[in-house]
Every structure is written in C-alpha cells, then in structure tokens.
Enzyme design. Structure first.
Site, PDB file in Angstrom:
ATOM      1  N   VAL A   1      77.481  55.181  22.616  1.00  0.00           N
ATOM      2  CA  VAL A   1      77.033  55.380  24.143  1.00  0.00           C
ATOM      3  C   VAL A   1      78.705  54.915  25.093  1.00  0.00           C
ATOM      4  CG1 VAL A   1      76.360  54.132  25.778  1.00  0.00           C
ATOM      5  CG2 VAL A   1      74.649  54.422  24.317  1.00  0.00           C
TER       6      VAL A   1
ATOM      7  N   LEU B   1      72.067  59.399  27.419  1.00  0.00           N
ATOM      8  CA  LEU B   1      72.646  60.565  26.285  1.00  0.00           C
ATOM      9  C   LEU B   1      71.595  60.351  25.129  1.00  0.00           C
ATOM     10  CD1 LEU B   1      73.992  58.596  23.994  1.00  0.00           C
ATOM     11  CD2 LEU B   1      76.125  58.985  26.016  1.00  0.00           C
ATOM     12  N   ARG B   2      71.623  61.856  25.022  1.00  0.00           N
ATOM     13  CA  ARG B   2      71.148  62.156  23.646  1.00  0.00           C
ATOM     14  C   ARG B   2      72.497  62.373  22.006  1.00  0.00           C
ATOM     15  NH1 ARG B   2      69.142  67.372  25.542  1.00  0.00           N
ATOM     16  NH2 ARG B   2      70.559  67.436  26.480  1.00  0.00           N
ATOM     17  N   GLU B   3      71.992  61.612  21.172  1.00  0.00           N
ATOM     18  CA  GLU B   3      73.352  61.839  20.693  1.00  0.00           C
ATOM     19  C   GLU B   3      72.805  63.459  20.134  1.00  0.00           C
ATOM     20  OE1 GLU B   3      72.815  59.311  17.153  1.00  0.00           O
ATOM     21  OE2 GLU B   3      72.848  57.305  18.202  1.00  0.00           O
TER      22      GLU B   3
ATOM     23  N   ASN C   1      61.935  56.518  27.487  1.00  0.00           N
ATOM     24  CA  ASN C   1      62.472  56.234  26.229  1.00  0.00           C
ATOM     25  C   ASN C   1      60.579  56.322  25.671  1.00  0.00           C
ATOM     26  OD1 ASN C   1      64.636  57.254  25.636  1.00  0.00           O
ATOM     27  ND2 ASN C   1      65.270  55.086  24.378  1.00  0.00           N
TER      28      ASN C   1
ATOM     29  N   ALA D   1      56.385  69.371  17.125  1.00  0.00           N
ATOM     30  CA  ALA D   1      55.327  68.815  16.431  1.00  0.00           C
ATOM     31  C   ALA D   1      56.730  68.506  14.480  1.00  0.00           C
ATOM     32  CB  ALA D   1      54.002  69.527  16.133  1.00  0.00           C
ATOM     33  N   GLY D   2      56.496  67.751  14.054  1.00  0.00           N
ATOM     34  CA  GLY D   2      57.583  67.355  13.069  1.00  0.00           C
ATOM     35  C   GLY D   2      57.235  66.278  12.265  1.00  0.00           C
TER      36      GLY D   2
ATOM     37  N   CYS E   1      67.270  54.764  18.745  1.00  0.00           N
ATOM     38  CA  CYS E   1      66.664  54.622  20.435  1.00  0.00           C
ATOM     39  C   CYS E   1      65.249  54.464  19.762  1.00  0.00           C
ATOM     40  CB  CYS E   1      66.949  55.455  21.358  1.00  0.00           C
ATOM     41  SG  CYS E   1      68.662  54.820  22.004  1.00  0.00           S
TER      42      CYS E   1
ATOM     43  N   LYS F   1      68.019  63.265  13.747  1.00  0.00           N
ATOM     44  CA  LYS F   1      68.416  64.970  14.424  1.00  0.00           C
ATOM     45  C   LYS F   1      69.590  66.035  14.318  1.00  0.00           C
ATOM     46  CE  LYS F   1      70.045  63.783  18.450  1.00  0.00           C
ATOM     47  NZ  LYS F   1      69.355  64.147  20.341  1.00  0.00           N
TER      48      LYS F   1
HETATM   49  P1  NAD Z   1      76.385  51.349  17.789  1.00  0.00           P
HETATM   50  O1  NAD Z   1      76.068  50.328  16.983  1.00  0.00           O
HETATM   51  O2  NAD Z   1      76.727  52.791  17.414  1.00  0.00           O
HETATM   52  O3  NAD Z   1      77.297  50.787  19.198  1.00  0.00           O
HETATM   53  C1  NAD Z   1      77.533  49.175  19.461  1.00  0.00           C
HETATM   54  C2  NAD Z   1      79.003  49.406  19.153  1.00  0.00           C
HETATM   55  O4  NAD Z   1      79.155  47.837  19.436  1.00  0.00           O
HETATM   56  C3  NAD Z   1      79.897  48.617  17.796  1.00  0.00           C
HETATM   57  O5  NAD Z   1      81.096  49.438  17.562  1.00  0.00           O
HETATM   58  C4  NAD Z   1      80.309  47.189  17.614  1.00  0.00           C
HETATM   59  O6  NAD Z   1      80.782  46.885  16.451  1.00  0.00           O
HETATM   60  C5  NAD Z   1      80.435  46.879  19.360  1.00  0.00           C
HETATM   61  N1  NAD Z   1      80.261  45.570  19.777  1.00  0.00           N
HETATM   62  C6  NAD Z   1      79.092  44.308  18.884  1.00  0.00           C
HETATM   63  N2  NAD Z   1      79.148  42.991  19.209  1.00  0.00           N
HETATM   64  C7  NAD Z   1      80.800  43.190  19.979  1.00  0.00           C
HETATM   65  C8  NAD Z   1      80.568  42.444  20.626  1.00  0.00           C
HETATM   66  N3  NAD Z   1      80.731  41.000  20.742  1.00  0.00           N
HETATM   67  N4  NAD Z   1      82.340  43.085  21.705  1.00  0.00           N
HETATM   68  C9  NAD Z   1      82.851  44.750  21.175  1.00  0.00           C
HETATM   69  N5  NAD Z   1      82.191  45.141  20.336  1.00  0.00           N
HETATM   70  C10 NAD Z   1      80.902  45.141  19.882  1.00  0.00           C
HETATM   71  O7  NAD Z   1      75.479  51.873  19.183  1.00  0.00           O
HETATM   72  P2  NAD Z   1      75.206  52.475  20.483  1.00  0.00           P
HETATM   73  O8  NAD Z   1      74.379  54.181  19.901  1.00  0.00           O
HETATM   74  O9  NAD Z   1      76.497  52.935  21.350  1.00  0.00           O
HETATM   75  O10 NAD Z   1      73.547  51.770  21.262  1.00  0.00           O
HETATM   76  C11 NAD Z   1      74.191  51.233  22.281  1.00  0.00           C
HETATM   77  C12 NAD Z   1      73.137  50.349  23.251  1.00  0.00           C
HETATM   78  O11 NAD Z   1      73.232  51.841  24.126  1.00  0.00           O
HETATM   79  C13 NAD Z   1      72.166  50.312  22.723  1.00  0.00           C
HETATM   80  O12 NAD Z   1      72.005  49.314  23.303  1.00  0.00           O
HETATM   81  C14 NAD Z   1      70.898  51.584  22.796  1.00  0.00           C
HETATM   82  O13 NAD Z   1      69.962  51.560  23.156  1.00  0.00           O
HETATM   83  C15 NAD Z   1      71.666  51.719  23.612  1.00  0.00           C
HETATM   84  N6  NAD Z   1      71.660  53.678  24.610  1.00  0.00           N
HETATM   85  C16 NAD Z   1      72.126  54.396  23.116  1.00  0.00           C
HETATM   86  C17 NAD Z   1      72.013  55.599  22.926  1.00  0.00           C
HETATM   87  C18 NAD Z   1      71.895  56.288  21.790  1.00  0.00           C
HETATM   88  O14 NAD Z   1      71.552  57.598  21.571  1.00  0.00           O
HETATM   89  N7  NAD Z   1      72.548  56.333  21.057  1.00  0.00           N
HETATM   90  C19 NAD Z   1      71.459  56.387  24.240  1.00  0.00           C
HETATM   91  C20 NAD Z   1      70.686  54.940  25.556  1.00  0.00           C
HETATM   92  C21 NAD Z   1      70.891  53.843  25.343  1.00  0.00           C
END
Ligand code: NAD
Length: 445
Positions: A14, A158-160, A218, A263-264, A271, A331
């Site tokens: 994100v 966003l979607r990965e 979600n 389906a799958g 998330c 995915k």
């Molecule tokens: P991630 O684990 O890929 O990244 C998190 C990052 O934060 C890591 O690089 C970690 O080292 C860093 N971090 C942790 N503590 C820290 C601190 N105190 N200071 C600085 N950096 C720090 O996580 P993500 O997938 O990007 O998800 C982040 C949030 O967004 C989550 O709450 C998730 O639910 C939400 N989200 C994710 C997605 C997705 O598709 N991945 C989509 C929408 C929302």
C-alpha cells in the site's frame, strides 16, 4: 496545485505503491523500519513484484521526487501529509494486531514539529484512528488534533497485481474526517491528483464510517467468492451443470455484477482472511453476532479441503506419487503468498503423506522457499513441473498455466490427471486425452 511534501510510513504494497504514484507529481519520502527495503527503493528497485511498480520507482528516484529512509525525524521535517501504511496483521485469536500502527503513531508523535495532516491508511477496526492513533500522537507530541495537526482515515482499495492501475484510477476515494481543514486539504490533494474524477466518487464522511467502509467492502467481495464456491459444490453433484455457465448467468444481472463470482480454491492474501477475522472479533466485542462473516470464512476453509479431496479421491495413497502444484501466490500478478490457498493445499497434501511435491510459480518461488524450505521442489517452468507428475493441481490462475495444452499434459505427465482449481481450462478440449476434474463442474462418481 503546487507540489506537496508527503511522507509515507510503511513502504509495503500500500505505502510504496502510493509513494511511487504520488511521486509523479509530489515530493514523497517513504519511511520504513526495514533497512533492506529502504536500500532497494533508493537503488530504484521494488522490493516485491507488482506490475508497473519498478518503472515508477525508477522514474521517481531519477527525478528526485521519491526517496526512502528509516529516519522518521528527517522525513517529517517538511511533510504536509503523513500517510500511515504499516501492516495490521491478525493475532492468533483473529483480533487485529495494532502494534505496528501504535508504533508508527508513537514515532510520528515524537517527530511532529509543525502542522501536518496525518492520514491513517492501514485497515483498522472502527474507532482506532480516533481512539488509538490520534491519542498516541497527542500524547507523544503534546499537540492537539484539530489545532496542531489533522487526523483522517482514507481506506485503500487497491488490488495486488493491479495496484498501480487501481491507485491511478480508483473507483472512488473515501475521506473520513471530522474537521473542515483536514477535509478541504485532502479534497484538494485528491481532486488535483485525479482531475477527471467526478465529485460523486470523492466522498466524505466521519472517520468511523470510512473505517467501516473498508471492512464492509472486503466482507462483500469475500461473500461473493464464498457464494460462488457454495453454488460450485452444488454444481459438482448435478449432472450437466457447470459453475462457469451458472455464474455467467447470475453475474449478468446488473444488481449482482460479474466480478468476484469465480469459483475455485478460495480467497487468500493479506486482506480478506485477516479483515474478516478482525470483523468477527470486533463484532463479538460490541455484541453483534457475525453470522455472515463466519459463514464466509467457513466456506473458504472448505474449498481447501475440497481441492485436496479431489487429489486424494483420484490418487488414493499419496506417498509414492509426484504432485505438481501450479501456483504459489494467492493470485496472479503478485509474488505475495500471504494466506495463499496454495500453501494451505501443499501443507495438507504433506500432512496426508505426499512426499514428492513440485510447486511452480512465475514470481513467488522465493517467498514459498521461506515457508517450505527443502521439503518440496520448486520451478518457475510449468512444463518442468508437470513432467512425470501423477497429478497437476491448478491453484493460481497465472496466464503461464493457461498456455499448457491437453497434449502437453498428456505427453509430459506420468499419469495425465489435472485438477483445475481455478477453472482456467476448457473441459471439452481435454476429453479423451487427460482426466480433468474441475471445481464446480459435475463430477461423475
Ligand atoms: P506490508 O506488510 O506489505 O507493508 C507494511 C510495511 O510497514 C513493511 O514494509 C514494514 O516494514 C513497515 N513498517 C512496520 N512498522 C513500521 C513503522 N513503525 N515505521 C515504518 N515502517 C513500518 O503491508 P501492506 O500489504 O502494504 O498493508 C498495509 C495496510 O494496508 C494493512 O492494514 C492492509 O490491511 C491494508 N491494505 C492492504 C492491501 C493490499 O492489497 N496489500 C490493500 C488495501 C489495504
């Protein structure tokens, strides 16, 4: 609008995608505690695979608008917006783990010297931005929200695998804030960044409503997937029925829509599973029975059992069979294996005695090696994976697997048996050449 200074705390999927995209126009600094990540970004490399991200990082670093650091004090000196994008994983009991969010809020509070809008972007249960993030920043900075800094929640959708596209062309932007200065600042930032976005899709609401929008979205998407999987199990027991046709018929109803009806093997990723578990926990805490959420999770777990049961029904004993698992990421389009159905399926196959598993993925082999080490074999080449295999199980719908023809399977496998857990093949083409078992298609017993 002139260039703004943005600091993004947490350079994961994100945070880094937002940083690289915002750096097309604004000055962005990413703060991460992971020094390896910081170094990679400053060397113009993405620490994970996401289509288009490498190029954006390269151009951001080249133009000088993007940089990474682990020094939050320096990063916040000139920041006008501070985005929090750290992880919010699950605790063992399913409850949301806020430790990263708390620590980021603590660090922001310590470093805050001037007015900035702090935007919580990590997914959090309603009440967290106000009662945890805001409170910690106030305590640590001695400053007052509303007067000395702003606070907001802006969910990320966003979607990965499509993250850059989704960030650049979002369906909507939801701004949760209850202070006009913050709302106006954020509306200006987003209106300027998305000049073509209609006002009707830039919505403002309370912080807590915005927090719930993210969970509700979600939950709805995961519900559609589990719904399709439940109908798929019915389909498998009814002669002449195929879930692909059924869901095409269902999805054409404009009230329902065609997406998320595949389906799958079920949903995975960082998330849906953790957010649904967080909802269950949060709902119980406020005395609401989470009927739908629990059922969706239960159905999702069943998909793993069902794919594994297809393998066992066909092969019987597993210990002397070679099983090719096609797909490791949760995915296609990502190297992310968090909560991936593939990992659960491999674990279950091993538990049932499988000793010779070869797993194939174009991007996620390194991630999986950290989980399974040498207990399974790996390849990025699907043809090598199916060679001499007794069964091939499709778990992730990568294009690379769609290109394997029935003749390839028949020619290369020891026993031409394919379990299509993602419905990527056309069954008619396999008839007489390869035994094909499909999720959601009548299975003769
Ligand atoms: P991630 O684990 O890929 O990244 C998190 C990052 O934060 C890591 O690089 C970690 O080292 C860093 N971090 C942790 N503590 C820290 C601190 N105190 N200071 C600085 N950096 C720090 O996580 P993500 O997938 O990007 O998800 C982040 C949030 O967004 C989550 O709450 C998730 O639910 C939400 N989200 C994710 C997605 C997705 O598709 N991945 C989509 C929408 C929302």
């Amino acid at each position: 609008m002139s260039e703004r200074n943005i600091a993004i705390i947490g350079a994961g999927y994100v945070g880094l995608v937002a940083a690289a995209c915002f750096a097309k126009k604004h000055n962005v600094v990413c703060v991460d505690i992971d020094e390896g990540k910081v170094e990679l970004i400053n060397n113009a490399k993405a620490p994970f695979y996401e289509p288009g991200l490498d190029e954006l990082i390269k151009s951001g670093i080249k133009s000088g608008k993007l940089r990474a650091t682990n020094d939050i004090n320096g990063a916040l000196e000139s920041a006008e917006f501070i985005f929090i994008s750290v992880g919010t994983p699950s605790k063992d009991n399913g409850e949301i783990d806020l430790s990263y969010v708390k620590s980021a809020a603590h660090d922001i509070g310590k470093a805050l010297r001037k007015y900035a809008v702090v935007v919580q972007r990590s997914t959090v249960v309603p009440g967290t931005t106000r009662n945890v993030v805001k409170k910690i920043i106030e305590e640590q900075s001695g400053r007052k929200a509303g007067k000395d800094f702003g606070i907001a929640f802006v969910p990320e959708f966003l979607r990965e695998g499509n993250a850059v596209h989704d960030f650049m062309e979002p369906d909507r932007v939801v701004i949760g804030a209850d202070d006009d200065r913050v709302t106006d600042n954020l509306l200006e930032l987003y209106r300027d960044f998305y000049p073509k976005m209609p006002d009707s899709t830039l919505v403002t609401m309370s912080i807590e409503s915005a927090e719930l929008v993210k969970y509700a979205s979600n939950l709805f998407l995961a519900t559609k997937i589990s719904f399709a999987n439940e109908v798929a199990e019915l389909a498998e027991k009814i002669p002449n029925v195929d879930i692909v046709d059924v869901m095409r018929g269902v999805g054409l109803d404009k009230r329902i829509g065609p997406s998320y009806l595949g389906a799958g093997a079920g949903f995975g990723g960082s998330c849906f599973p953790k957010d649904l578990n967080a909802i269950v926990h949060f709902a119980r805490k406020i005395d609401v029975p989470p009927f739908i959420t629990e059922a969706v999770l239960k159905r999702n777990r069943r998909q793993i059992e069902r794919i594994v049961s297809f393998v066992v029904d066909q092969l019987g004993k597993l210990d002397d069979k070679r099983i090719a698992v096609l797909g490791l990421s949760f995915k296609p389009g990502t190297s992310d294996t968090r909560e991936s159905p593939a990992l659960k399926i491999i674990n279950e196959l091993m538990r049932l005695g499988a000793k010779d598993i070869i797993a194939c993925d174009p991007k996620a082999v390194d991630e999986a090696k950290r989980v399974f080490g040498e207990s399974i074999k790996y390849t990025e080449d699907p043809f090598e994976a199916i060679k001499n295999a007794d069964c091939a199980v499709v778990v992730t719908d990568w294009d690379e697997f769609k290109n394997i023809s029935p003749d390839d399977f028949a020619g290369l496998m020891r026993n031409p048996l394919v379990i299509d857990g993602r419905r990527i093949y056309q069954p008619e083409k396999f008839e007489g050449k390869v035994k094909l078992i499909c999720v959601g298609r009548y299975i003769q017993r």
